[in-house]
Motif scaffolding. Sequence first.
Motif, PDB file in Angstrom:
ATOM      1  N   ASP A  65     -61.527  34.496  16.827  1.00  0.00           N
ATOM      2  CA  ASP A  65     -60.724  34.335  18.042  1.00  0.00           C
ATOM      3  C   ASP A  65     -59.234  34.119  17.745  1.00  0.00           C
ATOM      4  N   LYS A  66     -58.894  34.023  16.455  1.00  0.00           N
ATOM      5  CA  LYS A  66     -57.509  33.730  16.051  1.00  0.00           C
ATOM      6  C   LYS A  66     -57.004  32.467  16.748  1.00  0.00           C
ATOM      7  N   SER A  67     -57.813  31.426  16.658  1.00  0.00           N
ATOM      8  CA  SER A  67     -57.528  30.180  17.338  1.00  0.00           C
ATOM      9  C   SER A  67     -57.380  29.065  16.310  1.00  0.00           C
ATOM     10  N   PHE A  68     -57.720  27.841  16.673  1.00  0.00           N
ATOM     11  CA  PHE A  68     -57.687  26.730  15.731  1.00  0.00           C
ATOM     12  C   PHE A  68     -58.856  25.799  16.007  1.00  0.00           C
ATOM     13  N   PHE A  69     -59.254  25.093  14.977  1.00  0.00           N
ATOM     14  CA  PHE A  69     -60.408  24.201  15.004  1.00  0.00           C
ATOM     15  C   PHE A  69     -60.009  22.876  15.640  1.00  0.00           C
ATOM     16  N   THR A  70     -60.793  22.406  16.584  1.00  0.00           N
ATOM     17  CA  THR A  70     -60.483  21.161  17.291  1.00  0.00           C
ATOM     18  C   THR A  70     -61.366  20.001  16.850  1.00  0.00           C
ATOM     19  N   GLY A  71     -62.198  20.222  15.869  1.00  0.00           N
ATOM     20  CA  GLY A  71     -63.071  19.166  15.378  1.00  0.00           C
ATOM     21  C   GLY A  71     -64.504  19.392  15.812  1.00  0.00           C
ATOM     22  N   LEU A  72     -65.384  18.710  15.140  1.00  0.00           N
ATOM     23  CA  LEU A  72     -66.806  18.766  15.463  1.00  0.00           C
ATOM     24  C   LEU A  72     -67.325  17.350  15.267  1.00  0.00           C
ATOM     25  N   PHE A  73     -67.911  16.786  16.298  1.00  0.00           N
ATOM     26  CA  PHE A  73     -68.316  15.391  16.282  1.00  0.00           C
ATOM     27  C   PHE A  73     -69.828  15.324  16.427  1.00  0.00           C
ATOM     28  N   THR A  74     -70.488  14.736  15.425  1.00  0.00           N
ATOM     29  CA  THR A  74     -71.910  14.945  15.250  1.00  0.00           C
ATOM     30  C   THR A  74     -72.807  13.725  15.391  1.00  0.00           C
ATOM     31  N   ALA A  75     -72.247  12.526  15.385  1.00  0.00           N
ATOM     32  CA  ALA A  75     -73.002  11.273  15.300  1.00  0.00           C
ATOM     33  C   ALA A  75     -73.540  11.057  13.885  1.00  0.00           C
ATOM     34  N   ASN A  76     -73.094  11.861  12.946  1.00  0.00           N
ATOM     35  CA  ASN A  76     -73.413  11.711  11.530  1.00  0.00           C
ATOM     36  C   ASN A  76     -72.069  11.470  10.834  1.00  0.00           C
ATOM     37  N   THR A  77     -71.793  10.226  10.509  1.00  0.00           N
ATOM     38  CA  THR A  77     -70.479   9.848   9.976  1.00  0.00           C
ATOM     39  C   THR A  77     -70.124  10.651   8.730  1.00  0.00           C
ATOM     40  N   GLU A  78     -71.061  10.804   7.830  1.00  0.00           N
ATOM     41  CA  GLU A  78     -70.800  11.566   6.602  1.00  0.00           C
ATOM     42  C   GLU A  78     -70.423  13.007   6.936  1.00  0.00           C
ATOM     43  N   ALA A  79     -71.173  13.624   7.841  1.00  0.00           N
ATOM     44  CA  ALA A  79     -70.866  15.000   8.235  1.00  0.00           C
ATOM     45  C   ALA A  79     -69.506  15.075   8.921  1.00  0.00           C
ATOM     46  N   ASP A  80     -69.227  14.139   9.818  1.00  0.00           N
ATOM     47  CA  ASP A  80     -67.930  14.136  10.504  1.00  0.00           C
ATOM     48  C   ASP A  80     -66.777  14.086   9.502  1.00  0.00           C
ATOM     49  N   GLU A  81     -66.896  13.223   8.506  1.00  0.00           N
ATOM     50  CA  GLU A  81     -65.834  13.081   7.512  1.00  0.00           C
ATOM     51  C   GLU A  81     -65.690  14.347   6.671  1.00  0.00           C
ATOM     52  N   GLN A  82     -66.812  14.930   6.254  1.00  0.00           N
ATOM     53  CA  GLN A  82     -66.751  16.153   5.443  1.00  0.00           C
ATOM     54  C   GLN A  82     -66.178  17.316   6.250  1.00  0.00           C
ATOM     55  N   ILE A  83     -66.591  17.431   7.490  1.00  0.00           N
ATOM     56  CA  ILE A  83     -66.082  18.513   8.346  1.00  0.00           C
ATOM     57  C   ILE A  83     -64.581  18.348   8.550  1.00  0.00           C
ATOM     58  N   ARG A  84     -64.159  17.149   8.830  1.00  0.00           N
ATOM     59  CA  ARG A  84     -62.725  16.907   9.033  1.00  0.00           C
ATOM     60  C   ARG A  84     -61.941  17.262   7.782  1.00  0.00           C
ATOM     61  N   GLU A  85     -62.432  16.799   6.630  1.00  0.00           N
ATOM     62  CA  GLU A  85     -61.734  17.054   5.368  1.00  0.00           C
ATOM     63  C   GLU A  85     -61.696  18.538   5.017  1.00  0.00           C
TER      64      GLU A  85
ATOM     65  N   GLU B  85     -69.263  25.605   9.583  1.00  0.00           N
ATOM     66  CA  GLU B  85     -68.915  26.908   8.998  1.00  0.00           C
ATOM     67  C   GLU B  85     -69.034  28.007  10.053  1.00  0.00           C
ATOM     68  N   ALA B  86     -70.094  27.956  10.843  1.00  0.00           N
ATOM     69  CA  ALA B  86     -70.253  28.945  11.918  1.00  0.00           C
ATOM     70  C   ALA B  86     -69.141  28.805  12.954  1.00  0.00           C
ATOM     71  N   ARG B  87     -68.763  27.582  13.285  1.00  0.00           N
ATOM     72  CA  ARG B  87     -67.668  27.364  14.230  1.00  0.00           C
ATOM     73  C   ARG B  87     -66.377  27.953  13.677  1.00  0.00           C
ATOM     74  N   MET B  88     -66.141  27.770  12.392  1.00  0.00           N
ATOM     75  CA  MET B  88     -64.923  28.305  11.769  1.00  0.00           C
ATOM     76  C   MET B  88     -64.893  29.830  11.822  1.00  0.00           C
ATOM     77  N   GLN B  89     -66.037  30.461  11.696  1.00  0.00           N
ATOM     78  CA  GLN B  89     -66.081  31.919  11.819  1.00  0.00           C
ATOM     79  C   GLN B  89     -65.645  32.345  13.217  1.00  0.00           C
ATOM     80  N   THR B  90     -66.079  31.620  14.224  1.00  0.00           N
ATOM     81  CA  THR B  90     -65.663  31.911  15.594  1.00  0.00           C
ATOM     82  C   THR B  90     -64.172  31.663  15.766  1.00  0.00           C
ATOM     83  N   VAL B  91     -63.674  30.559  15.215  1.00  0.00           N
ATOM     84  CA  VAL B  91     -62.247  30.238  15.304  1.00  0.00           C
ATOM     85  C   VAL B  91     -61.416  31.356  14.668  1.00  0.00           C
ATOM     86  N   GLU B  92     -61.849  31.816  13.502  1.00  0.00           N
ATOM     87  CA  GLU B  92     -61.121  32.894  12.820  1.00  0.00           C
ATOM     88  C   GLU B  92     -61.183  34.190  13.621  1.00  0.00           C
TER      89      GLU B  92
END
Length: 173
Positions: free
Chosen positions: A79-99, A70-77
């Motif tokens: 900067d008027k940019s786009f989200f490139t993903g966030l990879f955490t080593a937590n599979t559940e978190a990775d899937e939720q973030i991607r979705e 969520e904090a990364r998305m605030q920065t993306v917004e």
Amino acid sequence: MENWYVNVLRDSIPRGLELESEIITDRQGQPVSMLGGSAWVIPKGAKNPVAACQWAKTMTSTDTWMKAAEARMQTVEKDKSFFTGLFTANTEADEQIREQYLTPAPDPGFAHAIDNYYSVLDKATAVNPSPAGAEIDAAWQSAVSRALEGTPAAQALQQAQGEAESAYEKAAR
């Protein structure tokens, strides 16, 4: 590995960067990916091991990673940019973030790179610790640098293999 770098490269689009990426494969055409990272330990005799365990659990939880996204998305917004993903080593978190946060990148090269990272998450193998680990890492990284500077890739890799084997043999003694 190094998936964060796509995020860094994103800032170079206005200067004409055209990104291309491919998944590294083995000789049979299967994806090869590795992962690494830091480990936390609680030393014997720590003053408050229960609090240390709770801190580690909190820092790696899905809820904590969702807040980070969520904090990364605030920065993306901002900067008027786009989200490139966030990879955490937590599979559940990775899937939720991607979705929840990943939308198609406006640049086709970046979209392809992001798709590549996500497509090999479940293929990654851990880089096992070794007393020669730093030297082995340096050997392959130097091979990449030599190849990028013009040394034929096979020659750069052969030299790296020798350096890595030497480091491993030295550590095994």
